[in-house]
Design a protein around this motif. Sequence first.
Motif, short mmCIF file in Angstrom:
data_model
loop_
_atom_site.label_atom_id
_atom_site.label_comp_id
_atom_site.label_asym_id
_atom_site.label_seq_id
_atom_site.Cartn_x
_atom_site.Cartn_y
_atom_site.Cartn_z
N THR A 1 0.94 -1.22 0.18
CA THR A 1 -0.05 0.08 -0.08
C THR A 1 0.82 1.14 0.02
O THR A 1 0.59 2.20 -0.70
CB THR A 1 -0.88 -0.11 1.20
OG1 THR A 1 -1.74 -1.25 1.30
CG2 THR A 1 -1.78 1.33 1.25
N SER B 1 2.63 1.54 -3.54
CA SER B 1 1.80 1.87 -4.60
C SER B 1 1.29 3.34 -4.47
O SER B 1 1.28 4.18 -5.55
CB SER B 1 0.37 1.09 -4.80
OG SER B 1 -0.05 0.91 -3.45
N LYS B 2 1.20 3.68 -3.38
CA LYS B 2 0.50 5.21 -3.00
C LYS B 2 1.85 6.24 -3.32
O LYS B 2 1.61 7.27 -4.08
CB LYS B 2 0.13 5.18 -1.72
CG LYS B 2 -0.21 6.92 -1.16
CD LYS B 2 -0.65 7.00 0.28
CE LYS B 2 -0.95 8.31 0.59
NZ LYS B 2 -1.52 9.33 -0.26
N CYS C 1 2.16 6.34 -7.05
CA CYS C 1 1.03 7.03 -7.87
C CYS C 1 1.06 8.69 -7.46
O CYS C 1 1.17 9.54 -8.07
CB CYS C 1 -0.44 6.72 -6.89
SG CYS C 1 -0.94 5.11 -7.45
N ILE D 1 -3.95 11.51 -3.35
CA ILE D 1 -2.62 11.56 -3.83
C ILE D 1 -2.10 12.61 -4.10
O ILE D 1 -1.11 12.80 -4.59
CB ILE D 1 -2.34 10.11 -4.56
CG1 ILE D 1 -3.16 10.47 -6.02
CG2 ILE D 1 -2.52 9.16 -4.28
CD1 ILE D 1 -2.89 9.57 -7.19
N TYR E 1 -0.92 1.29 -10.91
CA TYR E 1 -0.35 1.68 -9.36
C TYR E 1 -1.45 2.01 -8.65
O TYR E 1 -1.55 1.71 -7.51
CB TYR E 1 0.88 2.64 -9.47
CG TYR E 1 1.97 2.06 -10.26
CD1 TYR E 1 2.67 0.87 -9.73
CD2 TYR E 1 2.10 2.66 -11.51
CE1 TYR E 1 3.71 0.50 -10.59
CE2 TYR E 1 3.37 2.34 -12.20
CZ TYR E 1 4.27 1.08 -11.83
OH TYR E 1 5.16 0.71 -12.37
N TYR E 2 -2.26 2.96 -9.27
CA TYR E 2 -3.56 3.34 -8.50
C TYR E 2 -4.45 2.26 -8.11
O TYR E 2 -4.92 2.16 -7.15
CB TYR E 2 -4.45 4.47 -9.29
CG TYR E 2 -5.70 4.87 -8.61
CD1 TYR E 2 -5.41 5.75 -7.75
CD2 TYR E 2 -6.98 4.57 -9.00
CE1 TYR E 2 -6.47 6.46 -6.90
CE2 TYR E 2 -7.91 5.04 -8.32
CZ TYR E 2 -7.68 5.98 -7.35
OH TYR E 2 -9.15 6.20 -6.92
N LEU F 1 -2.98 0.17 -5.51
CA LEU F 1 -3.17 0.75 -4.04
C LEU F 1 -4.50 0.57 -3.58
O LEU F 1 -4.93 0.34 -2.35
CB LEU F 1 -3.14 2.31 -4.55
CG LEU F 1 -3.50 3.35 -3.13
CD1 LEU F 1 -2.66 2.99 -1.93
CD2 LEU F 1 -3.35 4.88 -3.56
N CYS G 1 -4.57 -3.26 -2.41
CA CYS G 1 -3.85 -3.54 -1.30
C CYS G 1 -4.65 -2.88 -0.04
O CYS G 1 -4.56 -3.53 1.11
CB CYS G 1 -2.39 -3.04 -1.55
SG CYS G 1 -1.53 -4.26 -2.73
N ALA G 2 -5.17 -1.49 -0.25
CA ALA G 2 -5.58 -0.82 0.81
C ALA G 2 -6.89 -1.70 1.36
O ALA G 2 -7.02 -1.73 2.57
CB ALA G 2 -5.89 0.53 0.40
#
Length: 315
Positions: A61, A64-65, A68, A139, A150-151, A154, A157-158
């Motif tokens: 998370t 990826s954040k 982004c 972001i 990648y968003y 995110l 995973c979140a």
Amino acid sequence: MCITRPDRKNGLTSPTNILQVLAIFVLVGFTAIHFVLVLQYTYGAFFYIMMITSCIFCAATVVSKTICTLSDPADRGLAKDSKSTYGKEKPPFDRAKQGHVITIDSYCQICTTTVDTSSRHCSQCNKCILRFDHHCDYINNCVGRHNYMYYMALLLCATVYSLIIVSNILYILYHFCFREAQFFVRLGRESPTIFGYTVSSATVISLLVILLVLAVIAFVLVSNLCRLHLYLIWHGWTTWDYYCRPKAERAQHSYWKYEAELEGRVEFSITELSSSPTSTTDVELRSTPSHKLPKKLCKVLKPINKTSPMPPHSV
């Protein structure tokens, strides 16, 4: 006097959005409480399962954040065209005064260059974004073709990370409420503690319930957003398509509409673009037969089809 400002490079470019700070605070807060308070009340194999999965999805998370936030989703043609205003001072986009910034022939009047037919000009970033999806305040950056993967990572995973926290809290609350005596025997302690201080079970249960409510809210919000984007991917739409295109037009639009006829689509795209060059397709590419194009390049051309150009009434 015309006020000008350069475009924003990425999510760290000022001004900072309050929701971006809030998202970081929530992520750090949940992670700290989960690892410090919650995980200490797990034991045995379940402890190792929770610890490993929490570390994996927390790290995923955060990574990826970060990607982004730091990525630049701008249309790559802006940097290639020396006449464009990319990275230069330019008037900000004012929808009330300027209306349609990008003309029907895909020319951006603020960036002063021809952009891809899927690009849109973001008023907050003040630049054109390739296959513009939306501007995400969490972001502080736009989401487009270059960082959409990648968003989605995110969001996924979140969602899983928040679900792990919720399930772990429920597991502990169950043992606190129904198996308290056996629970502390297996933990090897006589009473609950927080940061080394002995507290009552009611205090721990109250804190866990509050954390559970917040974690459930976070899970519902993130999972619904993730579900929306999975729905959009299935139909081949962007968030902009979903909210800004008329319903009848959106029903006919899909970036993946010609998936089964890849070569035919590439040939059509090249022919379609020959009268109006875009930032992602050069003259030598248009003159190349589709059967000689590499598969990776064909995938890059997927968003280009007969329904992707901007309608006359769109921005």
